[in-house]
Design a protein around this motif. Structure first.
Motif, PDB file in Angstrom:
ATOM      1  N   VAL A 269       2.917   8.565  -1.554  1.00  0.00           N
ATOM      2  CA  VAL A 269       2.770   9.327  -2.799  1.00  0.00           C
ATOM      3  C   VAL A 269       1.558   8.828  -3.578  1.00  0.00           C
ATOM      4  O   VAL A 269       1.364   7.618  -3.730  1.00  0.00           O
ATOM      5  N   MET A 270       0.777   9.779  -4.061  1.00  0.00           N
ATOM      6  CA  MET A 270      -0.468   9.453  -4.757  1.00  0.00           C
ATOM      7  C   MET A 270      -0.492  10.077  -6.160  1.00  0.00           C
ATOM      8  O   MET A 270       0.103  11.118  -6.407  1.00  0.00           O
ATOM      9  N   HIS A 271      -1.197   9.426  -7.050  1.00  0.00           N
ATOM     10  CA  HIS A 271      -1.403   9.940  -8.410  1.00  0.00           C
ATOM     11  C   HIS A 271      -2.621   9.207  -8.954  1.00  0.00           C
ATOM     12  O   HIS A 271      -2.806   8.026  -8.693  1.00  0.00           O
ATOM     13  N   CYS A 272      -3.420   9.908  -9.750  1.00  0.00           N
ATOM     14  CA  CYS A 272      -4.688   9.316 -10.205  1.00  0.00           C
ATOM     15  C   CYS A 272      -4.495   8.350 -11.372  1.00  0.00           C
ATOM     16  O   CYS A 272      -5.412   7.608 -11.709  1.00  0.00           O
ATOM     17  N   LEU A 273      -3.324   8.364 -11.990  1.00  0.00           N
ATOM     18  CA  LEU A 273      -3.048   7.561 -13.182  1.00  0.00           C
ATOM     19  C   LEU A 273      -3.977   7.970 -14.338  1.00  0.00           C
ATOM     20  O   LEU A 273      -5.097   8.354 -14.075  1.00  0.00           O
TER      21      LEU A 273
END
Lengths: 323, 323, 323
Positions: A269-273
């Motif tokens: 799971v990825m997210h740019c923050l």
């Protein structure tokens, strides 16, 4: 490379990804490349990761970064050509851009969209002005429609973690309480497709992205279907593009949690923050083994370093060979 | 030394004081120690002396300081574990702490207390989160309950100016118009007692400090008695601790002026600055020969330099020997 | 040179102009001169060109610049001697000045006038305090009455572009919507007259500048007459000096455009920036061949570099010889 404001082609992307991975192993490999050169980091909007990672990237190359919070330290900019400046704006963008161009060897700029004036945003008015008047290479630190340094770091992260040659990559819309730009989502699509990944985009009805970025992706309103067997799941909110800048509904059931990944055992799971915990993404995922969000943030340094390196080498007359 | 957030023991304190004095004589003695390393100075609150002195300290060691005004340049932080982030906070402290930890070799953090939520302040909630999630050494630039870099600089200043081996040191409460944290007062007690000085604390009724910091000191409400024959008089306001964060009364007669020091001919006067002239301390003292306030401010550089040096040496596997 | 807060004499000015031109050709000529030294850039007001150009100037000399936005990062300063500080101000200027003096080798300060308290402004109260209490060389980044780094850069620009040995230089008032300080106009007069140029000042009735700066210039209310055969036309707004800080009227017909320069075929046009386009100066001039505004901005770097260099050399005991 003259400027870095969007994806260009597969081979340049691969070259940048490989160079970033090289710098990650040895950050000071080219520590004299930027000696005596300065990069201006111009922020028209706030920043944490982008600001620091780009400072570190420049510094790793021996280049001096100077940060200017244009909105706070400087003056309000006039954007309109031919304006009679008898109101609040203090300096015209073309004068400021030319001065900054004369002070720095490279300019890196963050300018968010208005989310109210669609055509100005889509035409990248602010970046166009900087490109026209600075006379120096421009790096995007996030523009109205794109965030290419984030996407390059994302591609580096996928490359490091991919089990398959052509992984299934899913971009899934997430709930939010504010009207959020399209830049990260657009760029992610542009780079994932350009890097030849199998991209699926899923979102509630009405949240269609600009087709120039999604053409070639599978697009569906069925989140469960989209997530099935995913290798990488990128979680991101954005406001409506057609009904420009609007929040159409709360969409709280679009949060990504473990239950939704029951049929995607290998999904990272990825997210740019920055991420809104338990609104966009659940604590269990963020604090668990699937999460790559910290790796993405760390890779921001090396993505920026690869880009600055390419531009410095181009300025010096010896661009890196493409892979 | 792994972290620097409080006093630990007599021998470490002496070691730091001596190292600070060494750097004061020769600031560039270890100018290559921090080469290629970065310290992040994270401010959740304003700062002048702390910001600049720590930048200079790092730079004297060849280390690159990067300042982040988290409150202004970055995002509002969520502090609560498990929060559903659908309000004003944009990033959870644990995500921000982990990212910052991956960007820097050392993190230095300033986070004032709320002065409203006593248990969160006393438990040092923010520092605890940073210590838990950064994975890097943490230096306190003032936390909810302590300001150890100030106290170390104060101990250096006392050492430089002491006529006696065990001087009489007095901490005297001063009037103020705002509710002020306990950090400087607490830390001063902790360090003065830990360095084995003869400490007297004097304040109006109701302004008792947290006993964990004052145990071992003489405590009195009689300011005249306390000041008698003092060698060092530390002037400082703080709000009530028991009736947490309150201003109980104006207390204007607690100002320190020459008249009050009539029976303390050798008394040197200290204050951490910024000082409210003619409210906390009179002009005649601040502009006279008793004042050590500028020496304290100057010693902030070398206190910070000693601490950073110890941490860098510990990271490198060769901590300074204790005295 | 001990401090740089105003014009001193012809030979020092020529020496600085020549040194600036030398650095413009070879910015890193003296790249070790400032090694191990720090300059504090203290801003009590916003800045773009001044901030960046002075950072670059210091860095070209190997000196470390540290920026402090006193108004935002630090504390509100008390200016009044003997004040009982029980209101909003947190630190007295004399304490802050002394601390900053102990932290830096050179202090550079920007402090705009109040435009309400004429005598405090004219007496340069803030600079006087800094000069009194820092004990270190002071460089003006614009004070209440002068902006000497701007004027030095302007003199460099005139020298580069002059066809005649004693060109006709015109300072012409321009319309604005805000009450603007006199510093740039005053300093320009002081330097242009001190460098022995043929200076004409033109403005609407009521906008007379302080005579201590204009004595020796031709002064007229007839803009057309003033502009005739001009070699350099400096465009600048200022508020009234006699009726202190007031805007007397809109004065929109005082804008400088091509039509007004019909009888001045060789006139080059100057402005310190930021400029309000189509209010002070027309687009056609700013975007045309007459404009020197970008050259002026670029020369700010080398003007600051020459000044810092002179001060460093004076500190080191070997001031540059005057020309």
């Amino acid at each position: 490379m003259q400027n870095f404001t969007s994806f260009t082609d597969f081979s340049e992307a691969q070259s940048l990804i490989n160079l970033a991975l090289k710098y990650k192993k040895d950050p000071f490999l080219d520590k004299h490349l930027g000696r005596g050169k300065r990069i201006g980091l111009i922020f028209l909007n706030p920043s944490l990761r982008t600001r620091i990672s780009t400072q570190l990237a420049a510094s790793n190359l021996g280049m001096e970064p100077i940060v200017l919070n244009m909105d706070k330290d400087g003056w309000a900019l006039e954007m309109k050509e031919g304006a009679i400046m008898n109101k609040n704006t203090v300096e015209h963008i073309k004068d400021a851009a030319a001065v900054l161009g004369s002070y720095f060897d490279i300019l890196a700029i963050r300018a968010f969209p208005s989310l109210t004036d669609k055509s100005q945003d889509v035409d990248e008015y602010i970046f166009t002005q900087f490109l026209k008047f600075t006379g120096k290479p421009i790096i995007s630190l996030e523009s109205a429609t794109r965030h290419p340094l984030q996407s390059l770091a994302d591609m580096v992260t996928i490359k490091e973690n991919a089990q398959e040659k052509r992984p299934k990559v899913v971009l899934t819309w997430a709930p939010h309480i504010k009207a959020i730009p399209h830049a990260v989502a657009n760029s992610f699509c542009e780079w994932a497709l350009g890097c030849d990944y199998d991209l699926t985009v899923t979102h509630p009805e009405g949240y269609e992205l600009d087709e120039q970025f999604t053409a070639g992706a599978t697009i569906t309103h069925d989140q469960d279907e989209a997530l099935k067997d995913a290798d990488f799941v990128y979680v991101k909110n954005w406001s409506a593009f057609n009904d420009y800048g609007k929040i159409l509904h709360a969409g709280e059931d679009w949060i990504l949690d473990e239950q939704k990944l029951a049929n995607s055992p290998n999904a990272k799971v990825m997210h740019c923050l920055p991420v809104r915990r338990n609104l966009e993404l659940s604590d269990e995922i963020l604090d668990g083994k699937r999460s790559l969000v910290q790796e993405q943030a760390n890779n921001r340094i090396y993505a920026a370093q690869a880009v600055i390196s390419e531009i410095l080498n181009t300025q010096a007359g010896h661009p890196n060979k493409k892979v």
